[in-house]
Motif scaffolding. Sequence first.
Motif, PDB file in Angstrom:
ATOM      1  N   ASP A 177      22.111  66.393   0.890  1.00  0.00           N
ATOM      2  CA  ASP A 177      20.781  65.809   1.041  1.00  0.00           C
ATOM      3  C   ASP A 177      20.830  64.667   2.052  1.00  0.00           C
ATOM      4  OD1 ASP A 177      19.706  67.487  -0.927  1.00  0.00           O
ATOM      5  OD2 ASP A 177      20.396  66.129  -2.524  1.00  0.00           O
ATOM      6  N   PRO A 178      19.682  64.300   2.600  1.00  0.00           N
ATOM      7  CA  PRO A 178      19.653  63.136   3.506  1.00  0.00           C
ATOM      8  C   PRO A 178      20.168  61.883   2.812  1.00  0.00           C
ATOM      9  CG  PRO A 178      17.631  64.403   3.686  1.00  0.00           C
ATOM     10  CD  PRO A 178      18.378  64.972   2.519  1.00  0.00           C
ATOM     11  N   VAL A 179      20.821  61.025   3.605  1.00  0.00           N
ATOM     12  CA  VAL A 179      21.365  59.767   3.092  1.00  0.00           C
ATOM     13  C   VAL A 179      20.801  58.631   3.939  1.00  0.00           C
ATOM     14  CG1 VAL A 179      23.483  60.858   2.274  1.00  0.00           C
ATOM     15  CG2 VAL A 179      23.393  59.928   4.599  1.00  0.00           C
ATOM     16  N   TRP A 180      21.044  57.419   3.462  1.00  0.00           N
ATOM     17  CA  TRP A 180      20.585  56.241   4.204  1.00  0.00           C
ATOM     18  C   TRP A 180      21.787  55.504   4.762  1.00  0.00           C
ATOM     19  CZ3 TRP A 180      15.565  54.780   5.152  1.00  0.00           C
ATOM     20  CH2 TRP A 180      14.573  55.531   4.501  1.00  0.00           C
ATOM     21  N   TYR A 181      21.734  55.226   6.068  1.00  0.00           N
ATOM     22  CA  TYR A 181      22.732  54.356   6.687  1.00  0.00           C
ATOM     23  C   TYR A 181      22.003  53.085   7.094  1.00  0.00           C
ATOM     24  CZ  TYR A 181      26.515  52.617   9.585  1.00  0.00           C
ATOM     25  OH  TYR A 181      27.522  51.836  10.116  1.00  0.00           O
ATOM     26  N   GLY A 182      22.124  52.044   6.246  1.00  0.00           N
ATOM     27  CA  GLY A 182      21.320  50.849   6.450  1.00  0.00           C
ATOM     28  C   GLY A 182      19.862  51.185   6.201  1.00  0.00           C
ATOM     29  N   ASP A 183      19.004  50.955   7.202  1.00  0.00           N
ATOM     30  CA  ASP A 183      17.587  51.272   7.101  1.00  0.00           C
ATOM     31  C   ASP A 183      17.245  52.615   7.731  1.00  0.00           C
ATOM     32  OD1 ASP A 183      17.153  48.823   5.866  1.00  0.00           O
ATOM     33  OD2 ASP A 183      16.802  47.782   7.777  1.00  0.00           O
ATOM     34  N   THR A 184      18.266  53.389   8.133  1.00  0.00           N
ATOM     35  CA  THR A 184      18.041  54.634   8.859  1.00  0.00           C
ATOM     36  C   THR A 184      18.331  55.840   7.974  1.00  0.00           C
ATOM     37  OG1 THR A 184      18.671  53.559  10.937  1.00  0.00           O
ATOM     38  CG2 THR A 184      18.662  55.971  10.897  1.00  0.00           C
ATOM     39  N   PRO A 185      17.356  56.724   7.773  1.00  0.00           N
ATOM     40  CA  PRO A 185      17.649  57.973   7.061  1.00  0.00           C
ATOM     41  C   PRO A 185      18.404  58.927   7.979  1.00  0.00           C
ATOM     42  CG  PRO A 185      15.363  57.947   7.776  1.00  0.00           C
ATOM     43  CD  PRO A 185      15.934  56.606   8.143  1.00  0.00           C
ATOM     44  N   ALA A 186      19.413  59.601   7.430  1.00  0.00           N
ATOM     45  CA  ALA A 186      20.254  60.448   8.267  1.00  0.00           C
ATOM     46  C   ALA A 186      20.652  61.700   7.500  1.00  0.00           C
ATOM     47  CB  ALA A 186      21.493  59.687   8.726  1.00  0.00           C
ATOM     48  N   ARG A 187      20.924  62.751   8.270  1.00  0.00           N
ATOM     49  CA  ARG A 187      21.471  63.985   7.701  1.00  0.00           C
ATOM     50  C   ARG A 187      22.906  64.145   8.214  1.00  0.00           C
ATOM     51  NH1 ARG A 187      18.136  67.408   9.594  1.00  0.00           N
ATOM     52  NH2 ARG A 187      19.373  68.108  11.385  1.00  0.00           N
ATOM     53  N   TYR A 188      23.852  64.333   7.302  1.00  0.00           N
ATOM     54  CA  TYR A 188      25.256  64.478   7.655  1.00  0.00           C
ATOM     55  C   TYR A 188      25.646  65.957   7.699  1.00  0.00           C
ATOM     56  CZ  TYR A 188      26.154  59.479   6.860  1.00  0.00           C
ATOM     57  OH  TYR A 188      26.159  58.107   6.938  1.00  0.00           O
ATOM     58  N   GLU A 189      26.455  66.298   8.701  1.00  0.00           N
ATOM     59  CA  GLU A 189      27.116  67.595   8.773  1.00  0.00           C
ATOM     60  C   GLU A 189      28.567  67.340   9.178  1.00  0.00           C
ATOM     61  OE1 GLU A 189      24.854  70.780  10.849  1.00  0.00           O
ATOM     62  OE2 GLU A 189      23.340  69.222  11.145  1.00  0.00           O
ATOM     63  N   ALA A 190      29.442  68.306   8.896  1.00  0.00           N
ATOM     64  CA  ALA A 190      30.857  68.159   9.231  1.00  0.00           C
ATOM     65  C   ALA A 190      31.365  69.454   9.848  1.00  0.00           C
ATOM     66  CB  ALA A 190      31.671  67.803   7.990  1.00  0.00           C
ATOM     67  N   ILE A 191      32.044  69.327  10.994  1.00  0.00           N
ATOM     68  CA  ILE A 191      32.543  70.486  11.737  1.00  0.00           C
ATOM     69  C   ILE A 191      34.058  70.381  11.840  1.00  0.00           C
ATOM     70  CG2 ILE A 191      32.413  71.746  13.921  1.00  0.00           C
ATOM     71  CD1 ILE A 191      29.733  70.244  14.421  1.00  0.00           C
ATOM     72  N   PRO A 192      34.814  71.316  11.244  1.00  0.00           N
ATOM     73  CA  PRO A 192      36.273  71.262  11.375  1.00  0.00           C
ATOM     74  C   PRO A 192      36.709  71.614  12.797  1.00  0.00           C
ATOM     75  CG  PRO A 192      35.621  73.267  10.257  1.00  0.00           C
ATOM     76  CD  PRO A 192      34.365  72.460  10.444  1.00  0.00           C
ATOM     77  N   ILE A 193      37.751  70.944  13.289  1.00  0.00           N
ATOM     78  CA  ILE A 193      38.228  71.130  14.654  1.00  0.00           C
ATOM     79  C   ILE A 193      39.617  71.761  14.634  1.00  0.00           C
ATOM     80  CG2 ILE A 193      38.755  70.006  16.844  1.00  0.00           C
ATOM     81  CD1 ILE A 193      35.802  69.960  16.035  1.00  0.00           C
ATOM     82  N   ARG A 194      39.744  72.878  15.330  1.00  0.00           N
ATOM     83  CA  ARG A 194      41.039  73.543  15.499  1.00  0.00           C
ATOM     84  C   ARG A 194      41.326  73.701  16.988  1.00  0.00           C
ATOM     85  NH1 ARG A 194      38.356  76.743  11.633  1.00  0.00           N
ATOM     86  NH2 ARG A 194      39.339  76.868   9.577  1.00  0.00           N
ATOM     87  N   ARG A 195      42.609  73.906  17.271  1.00  0.00           N
ATOM     88  CA  ARG A 195      42.993  74.348  18.613  1.00  0.00           C
ATOM     89  C   ARG A 195      42.866  75.857  18.685  1.00  0.00           C
ATOM     90  NH1 ARG A 195      47.734  74.429  19.818  1.00  0.00           N
ATOM     91  NH2 ARG A 195      48.804  73.563  17.988  1.00  0.00           N
ATOM     92  N   ARG A 196      42.662  76.373  19.883  1.00  0.00           N
ATOM     93  CA  ARG A 196      42.535  77.815  20.055  1.00  0.00           C
ATOM     94  C   ARG A 196      43.832  78.511  19.646  1.00  0.00           C
ATOM     95  NH1 ARG A 196      39.500  80.426  25.219  1.00  0.00           N
ATOM     96  NH2 ARG A 196      39.103  82.492  24.328  1.00  0.00           N
ATOM     97  N   GLY A 197      43.715  79.517  18.775  1.00  0.00           N
ATOM     98  CA  GLY A 197      44.881  80.263  18.325  1.00  0.00           C
ATOM     99  C   GLY A 197      45.593  79.653  17.145  1.00  0.00           C
ATOM    100  N   SER A 198      45.092  78.525  16.625  1.00  0.00           N
ATOM    101  CA  SER A 198      45.721  77.862  15.486  1.00  0.00           C
ATOM    102  C   SER A 198      44.765  77.863  14.305  1.00  0.00           C
ATOM    103  CB  SER A 198      46.114  76.427  15.839  1.00  0.00           C
ATOM    104  OG  SER A 198      46.577  75.733  14.701  1.00  0.00           O
ATOM    105  N   ARG A 199      45.303  77.964  13.093  1.00  0.00           N
ATOM    106  CA  ARG A 199      44.486  77.948  11.882  1.00  0.00           C
ATOM    107  C   ARG A 199      44.396  76.545  11.273  1.00  0.00           C
ATOM    108  NH1 ARG A 199      43.452  82.844   9.703  1.00  0.00           N
ATOM    109  NH2 ARG A 199      43.246  81.929   7.620  1.00  0.00           N
ATOM    110  N   ASP A 200      45.191  75.600  11.805  1.00  0.00           N
ATOM    111  CA  ASP A 200      45.234  74.258  11.233  1.00  0.00           C
ATOM    112  C   ASP A 200      44.047  73.425  11.709  1.00  0.00           C
ATOM    113  OD1 ASP A 200      47.634  74.889   9.986  1.00  0.00           O
ATOM    114  OD2 ASP A 200      48.827  74.206  11.695  1.00  0.00           O
ATOM    115  N   VAL A 201      43.406  72.737  10.776  1.00  0.00           N
ATOM    116  CA  VAL A 201      42.330  71.798  11.117  1.00  0.00           C
ATOM    117  C   VAL A 201      42.967  70.457  11.461  1.00  0.00           C
ATOM    118  CG1 VAL A 201      40.291  70.595  10.276  1.00  0.00           C
ATOM    119  CG2 VAL A 201      40.686  72.976   9.623  1.00  0.00           C
TER     120      VAL A 201
END
Length: 491
Positions: free
Chosen positions: A98-122
């Motif tokens: 759900d949306p959260v508040w950062y100080g006085d600002t409403p925000a929506r958080y998302e998270a994107i895992p980062i891998r190298r090409r050809g690797s399964r490790d985040v």
Amino acid sequence: MSTLRDLVEEHTSLGPVDVEHLHRLAGDWQLVSDLSFADLLLWVPIGNGDDYLCVAQVRPTTAPTAYQDDQVGRIAGGPEVAHLTVARTQGRIWREGDPVWYGDTPARYEAIPIRRRGSRDVIAVVGRDTNLSTARSPSQLELNYLTTADDLALMMTDGTFAPPRHPGEVTSAPRVGDGLVRLDGGGKVTYASPNAQSAYRRLGLPAHLVGEDLPALTARLVDDPMEGADAAERILAALRGDAPARKEIDARGASMLIRALPLMPAGVPIGALVLVRDITEVRIRDRALLTKDATIREIHHRVKNNLQTVAALLRLQARRAPAARAALEESVRRVASIALVHETLSMSSDEVVEFDGIVDRVAFAAAEVAAPEAKVRIGREGTFGVLPAETATPLVMVLNELLLNAVEHGFVPGDGGSVTVTVHRFRKQLHVTVADSGKGLPEGFRMDGGERLGLQIVRTLVTGELRGSIELRDRSGGGTEAMLVVPLTRR
């Protein structure tokens, strides 16, 4: 503020290849931030993995930021980063919260895992945080932006974004706001932003871009058929999954910069993203600057030729007036030293010169003035480096006079010796010493009271043109040395 590399190497055990991938991502993720209308924060797990360190941040140019303060270097843990942990451990994009508040600002958080090409490790997680304070029904442009951003986010998870940099490319321009075209798998335009449409209209396209075969259209519009074919091939390469280098094209007096990127969410090619930027006015200014530079170089070339003509006339006059030959020959050498500077400037693209070569040529000419039976060696220690023309011209005249004085008056007739020019830079100053191994200064010598024209020229140029100082004194091991200090700041 520490750099991304410093923070990662200090707080994690990621290897050089992982760090390089994160660097490449941070160099190109402004594109994703603008398409997402969101801040992107690059988080790496530290300690036992429960805490995260923010090592990079980018704000969108298409929307308000979610963070007024900088997040780089901040360590976060607990419930605040639970979404980062889910993305890292499960290896998927997290966007359920759900949306959260950062100080006085409403925000929506998302998270994107980062891998190298050809690797399964985040190796890291990108937080995509959107400021919701200005939320509204999205337009067609915004919907296309967000769809493309989601495709690139999927490519970030499998390591196919960001693409490798090509040699000579230092930025990721053009940017989203300059113009965006989305292609399907066959190269047909499915969406074109208003700026992209305007850029193609300047190239001569009367119709709308949507539905056009962009590679064929681009090749048809470009003035040079070879350049058009090359531009079309780069767009086709992006459709095949490659990331070609940027390309400039010209048509009907307009210039446009093109960058094509593949769209391969989950490794499946679905089309391409083409960023365009109208650079017509930029190229007009560039051509004007090139014309100006060429004109300045031509002026220096003509000044050099005129000075050489003056020197030739003085030589002719010296032959006809034996009584004034010595004075005229000194004038010839002074004019020739100035001509050296203009000769160098005529081959340079800006108003600076590599001064070492000029000093060496002046030294060689001064050595030839010595009497044939005297073997005077002139050498240089240290390097002058690059000097602006306003410093180089008076300085070469000063060194020419000091070297001639040392050669002509510093040694007993028939004896030889050495003259050394020593130079080093210190605190935006140039320290130059011209030292000889000769007989030293005459008794009662005073720099400011001499009647020799050469020393008067030296004193006037050093204190006036160069705004420096000079001192002539006896050398401790025998001989004479001139100590010269010249400031290198612009006048």
